[in-house]
Design a protein around this motif. Sequence first.
Motif, mmCIF file in Angstrom:
data_model
loop_
_atom_site.group_PDB
_atom_site.id
_atom_site.type_symbol
_atom_site.label_atom_id
_atom_site.label_comp_id
_atom_site.label_asym_id
_atom_site.label_seq_id
_atom_site.Cartn_x
_atom_site.Cartn_y
_atom_site.Cartn_z
ATOM 1 N N GLY A 1 0.813 -1.204 0.000
ATOM 2 C CA GLY A 1 0.000 0.000 0.000
ATOM 3 C C GLY A 1 0.847 1.254 0.000
ATOM 4 N N SER A 2 0.341 2.275 -0.680
ATOM 5 C CA SER A 2 1.040 3.548 -0.750
ATOM 6 C C SER A 2 0.008 4.667 -0.823
ATOM 7 N N PRO A 3 0.318 5.837 -0.249
ATOM 8 C CA PRO A 3 -0.630 6.942 -0.356
ATOM 9 C C PRO A 3 -0.608 7.636 -1.715
ATOM 10 N N THR A 4 0.373 7.329 -2.542
ATOM 11 C CA THR A 4 0.481 7.992 -3.845
ATOM 12 C C THR A 4 0.491 6.970 -4.961
ATOM 13 N N TYR A 5 0.060 7.391 -6.144
ATOM 14 C CA TYR A 5 -0.060 6.496 -7.287
ATOM 15 C C TYR A 5 1.034 6.776 -8.306
ATOM 16 N N GLY A 6 1.453 5.746 -8.957
ATOM 17 C CA GLY A 6 2.312 5.922 -10.103
ATOM 18 C C GLY A 6 3.646 5.218 -10.025
ATOM 19 N N SER A 7 4.006 4.771 -8.834
ATOM 20 C CA SER A 7 5.315 4.153 -8.722
ATOM 21 C C SER A 7 5.243 2.644 -8.907
ATOM 22 N N ARG A 8 6.275 2.120 -9.549
ATOM 23 C CA ARG A 8 6.449 0.678 -9.672
ATOM 24 C C ARG A 8 7.645 0.228 -8.851
ATOM 25 N N LYS A 9 8.129 1.104 -7.987
ATOM 26 C CA LYS A 9 9.286 0.781 -7.162
ATOM 27 C C LYS A 9 8.822 0.309 -5.802
ATOM 28 N N SER A 10 9.310 -0.833 -5.365
ATOM 29 C CA SER A 10 8.887 -1.373 -4.087
ATOM 30 C C SER A 10 9.225 -0.433 -2.934
ATOM 31 N N GLY A 11 10.292 0.341 -3.064
ATOM 32 C CA GLY A 11 10.696 1.253 -2.002
ATOM 33 C C GLY A 11 9.718 2.386 -1.749
ATOM 34 N N ASP A 12 8.814 2.620 -2.709
ATOM 35 C CA ASP A 12 7.824 3.687 -2.555
ATOM 36 C C ASP A 12 6.553 3.222 -1.862
ATOM 37 N N TYR A 13 6.506 1.957 -1.500
ATOM 38 C CA TYR A 13 5.340 1.403 -0.811
ATOM 39 C C TYR A 13 5.724 1.144 0.645
ATOM 40 N N GLY A 14 4.950 1.724 1.549
ATOM 41 C CA GLY A 14 5.318 1.668 2.949
ATOM 42 C C GLY A 14 4.694 0.519 3.723
ATOM 43 N N TYR A 15 3.685 -0.101 3.151
ATOM 44 C CA TYR A 15 2.966 -1.165 3.851
ATOM 45 C C TYR A 15 3.002 -2.442 3.018
ATOM 46 N N TRP A 16 3.327 -3.540 3.689
ATOM 47 C CA TRP A 16 3.519 -4.816 3.012
ATOM 48 C C TRP A 16 2.894 -5.954 3.786
ATOM 49 N N GLY A 17 2.369 -6.917 3.038
ATOM 50 C CA GLY A 17 1.977 -8.176 3.636
ATOM 51 C C GLY A 17 3.148 -9.141 3.603
ATOM 52 N N GLN A 18 2.978 -10.280 4.259
ATOM 53 C CA GLN A 18 4.068 -11.261 4.343
ATOM 54 C C GLN A 18 4.168 -12.129 3.104
ATOM 55 N N GLY A 19 3.145 -12.137 2.284
ATOM 56 C CA GLY A 19 3.220 -12.847 1.022
ATOM 57 C C GLY A 19 2.496 -14.170 1.020
ATOM 58 N N THR A 20 2.158 -14.613 -0.198
ATOM 59 C CA THR A 20 1.548 -15.918 -0.400
ATOM 60 C C THR A 20 2.250 -16.574 -1.589
ATOM 61 N N GLN A 21 2.557 -17.850 -1.458
ATOM 62 C CA GLN A 21 3.343 -18.546 -2.470
ATOM 63 C C GLN A 21 2.453 -19.058 -3.598
ATOM 64 N N VAL A 22 2.872 -18.793 -4.806
ATOM 65 C CA VAL A 22 2.218 -19.324 -6.005
ATOM 66 C C VAL A 22 3.237 -20.177 -6.745
ATOM 67 N N THR A 23 2.865 -21.415 -7.005
ATOM 68 C CA THR A 23 3.741 -22.326 -7.739
ATOM 69 C C THR A 23 2.984 -22.861 -8.943
ATOM 70 N N VAL A 24 3.569 -22.685 -10.117
ATOM 71 C CA VAL A 24 2.939 -23.134 -11.359
ATOM 72 C C VAL A 24 3.796 -24.250 -11.940
ATOM 73 N N SER A 25 3.200 -25.419 -12.071
ATOM 74 C CA SER A 25 3.933 -26.564 -12.602
ATOM 75 C C SER A 25 3.718 -26.673 -14.107
ATOM 76 N N SER A 26 4.729 -27.193 -14.783
ATOM 77 C CA SER A 26 4.650 -27.315 -16.243
ATOM 78 C C SER A 26 4.062 -28.656 -16.658
#
Length: 123
Positions: free
Chosen positions: A98-123
């Motif tokens: 989450g970020s209060p401003t729009y337009g950035s694709r840089k992770s450093g510009d986002y101040g709020y983060w979740g811990q993540g969820t794993q996605v695995t795609v098998s061939s």
Amino acid sequence: QVQLVESGGGLVQAGGSLRLSCAASGRTFSYYVMAWFRQRLGKEREFVAAITWGGGTTTYADSVKGRFTISRDNAKNTVYLQMNSLEPADTATYHCAGSPTYGSRKSGDYGYWGQGTQVTVSS
């Protein structure tokens, strides 16, 4: 302060679909631009998609454009990432941010983060 919790990851075959969810709590969710990033093994975190406060504008990385869709439901304090036509290259840990401003694709510009969820795609 915003707390973010992702869910919906898992193992899927190539060509399949998954929908990720990110539930937010804390400060007013609608004040924040929300985005999804992913981190593949041994790689830096990379931008996937972002959506503005009201959901009217979205932007995507070229690698997922046409396959992934970001959306949000401010009444439920949740942002989603619908992923279709998944490829093994999409295998990664997906984080919402989450970020209060729009337009950035840089992770450093986002101040709020979740811990993540794993996605695995098998061939």
